[in-house]
Design a protein around this motif. Structure first.
Motif, PDB file in Angstrom:
ATOM      1  N   VAL A  89     104.707   8.858  49.154  1.00 54.06           N
ATOM      2  CA  VAL A  89     105.868   9.654  49.543  1.00 54.06           C
ATOM      3  C   VAL A  89     107.113   9.293  48.738  1.00 54.06           C
ATOM      4  O   VAL A  89     108.036  10.096  48.618  1.00 54.06           O
ATOM      5  CB  VAL A  89     106.117   9.495  51.063  1.00 54.06           C
ATOM      6  CG1 VAL A  89     107.370  10.215  51.509  1.00 54.06           C
ATOM      7  CG2 VAL A  89     104.921  10.005  51.830  1.00 54.06           C
ATOM      8  N   LEU A  90     107.163   8.142  48.150  1.00 52.66           N
ATOM      9  CA  LEU A  90     108.354   7.678  47.429  1.00 52.66           C
ATOM     10  C   LEU A  90     108.823   8.628  46.332  1.00 52.66           C
ATOM     11  O   LEU A  90     110.026   8.930  46.261  1.00 52.66           O
ATOM     12  CB  LEU A  90     108.109   6.280  46.852  1.00 52.66           C
ATOM     13  CG  LEU A  90     109.291   5.634  46.139  1.00 52.66           C
ATOM     14  CD1 LEU A  90     110.427   5.406  47.121  1.00 52.66           C
ATOM     15  CD2 LEU A  90     108.871   4.327  45.503  1.00 52.66           C
ATOM     16  N   LYS A  97     117.648  12.370  43.459  1.00 51.51           N
ATOM     17  CA  LYS A  97     118.499  11.433  42.725  1.00 51.51           C
ATOM     18  C   LYS A  97     118.061  11.241  41.282  1.00 51.51           C
ATOM     19  O   LYS A  97     118.874  11.048  40.404  1.00 51.51           O
ATOM     20  CB  LYS A  97     118.516  10.084  43.435  1.00 51.51           C
ATOM     21  CG  LYS A  97     119.029  10.182  44.837  1.00 51.51           C
ATOM     22  CD  LYS A  97     119.803   8.989  45.202  1.00 51.51           C
ATOM     23  CE  LYS A  97     120.209   9.146  46.652  1.00 51.51           C
ATOM     24  NZ  LYS A  97     121.516   8.914  46.961  1.00 51.51           N
ATOM     25  N   VAL A  98     116.768  11.272  41.030  1.00 50.58           N
ATOM     26  CA  VAL A  98     116.251  10.958  39.701  1.00 50.58           C
ATOM     27  C   VAL A  98     116.005  12.216  38.876  1.00 50.58           C
ATOM     28  O   VAL A  98     116.099  12.194  37.653  1.00 50.58           O
ATOM     29  CB  VAL A  98     114.965  10.106  39.829  1.00 50.58           C
ATOM     30  CG1 VAL A  98     114.439   9.718  38.481  1.00 50.58           C
ATOM     31  CG2 VAL A  98     115.218   8.872  40.671  1.00 50.58           C
ATOM     32  N   GLY A  99     115.678  13.296  39.537  1.00 47.45           N
ATOM     33  CA  GLY A  99     115.481  14.560  38.837  1.00 47.45           C
ATOM     34  C   GLY A  99     114.191  14.588  38.052  1.00 47.45           C
ATOM     35  O   GLY A  99     113.115  14.296  38.553  1.00 47.45           O
ATOM     36  N   ILE A 100     114.295  14.928  36.770  1.00 48.66           N
ATOM     37  CA  ILE A 100     113.119  15.097  35.922  1.00 48.66           C
ATOM     38  C   ILE A 100     112.370  13.788  35.678  1.00 48.66           C
ATOM     39  O   ILE A 100     111.193  13.789  35.329  1.00 48.66           O
ATOM     40  CB  ILE A 100     113.514  15.761  34.580  1.00 48.66           C
ATOM     41  CG1 ILE A 100     112.272  16.269  33.861  1.00 48.66           C
ATOM     42  CG2 ILE A 100     114.287  14.784  33.719  1.00 48.66           C
ATOM     43  CD1 ILE A 100     112.577  17.213  32.733  1.00 48.66           C
ATOM     44  N   GLY A 104     105.112  11.063  38.817  1.00 52.10           N
ATOM     45  CA  GLY A 104     104.042  11.620  39.607  1.00 52.10           C
ATOM     46  C   GLY A 104     104.206  13.059  40.058  1.00 52.10           C
ATOM     47  O   GLY A 104     103.365  13.567  40.756  1.00 52.10           O
ATOM     48  N   LEU A 105     105.306  13.707  39.708  1.00 48.48           N
ATOM     49  CA  LEU A 105     105.462  15.109  40.136  1.00 48.48           C
ATOM     50  C   LEU A 105     105.378  16.051  38.981  1.00 48.48           C
ATOM     51  O   LEU A 105     105.733  15.875  37.907  1.00 48.48           O
ATOM     52  CB  LEU A 105     106.792  15.316  40.870  1.00 48.48           C
ATOM     53  CG  LEU A 105     106.874  14.664  42.243  1.00 48.48           C
ATOM     54  CD1 LEU A 105     108.244  14.931  42.851  1.00 48.48           C
ATOM     55  CD2 LEU A 105     105.811  15.180  43.167  1.00 48.48           C
TER      56      LEU A 105
END
Length: 105
Positions: A89-90, A97-100, A104-105
């Motif tokens: 889930v992290l 906050k981190v965006g690109i 893992g996404l």
């Protein structure tokens, strides 16, 4: 007072192998012993250093007891599942906050 100095000098021999890894502690205590012998360390500072040493040894002993205690398999499985869920889930939680750069996404 002499017995305390002798006890501090024999400290490395009394500590277990896992405790002796904190060798960073031995150099300041040797300097404290040398300072006490030379008279550059007042009595209050020496007693305070002795209290800190005793407290550190107590904490290290408690850590060794925790390390040596067996962990039930049920708790081990629950911890493993929680870590898996948390790490899964992290990336979703930090995408704002981190965006690109989200892994893992």
């Amino acid at each position: 007072m002499q017995s305390i100095i002798q006890e501090l000098q024999s400290l490395p021999a009394k500590l277990s192998a896992s405790c002796w890894r904190c060798s960073w502690f031995s150099a300041p205590m040797r300097a404290t012993i040398a300072g006490r012998k030379a008279g550059s360390l007042d009595r209050f500072a020496f007693i305070q250093a002795e209290k800190e040493r005793v407290q550190l040894i107590d904490h290290i002993g408690a850590c060794e007891r925790i390390k040596g205690a067996p962990l039930a398999s049920v708790f081990s499985i629950k911890i493993r599942r929680f870590l898996f869920l948390y790490l899964t889930v992290l990336p979703v939680a930090v995408v704002d906050k981190v965006g690109i750069w989200t892994p893992g996404l």
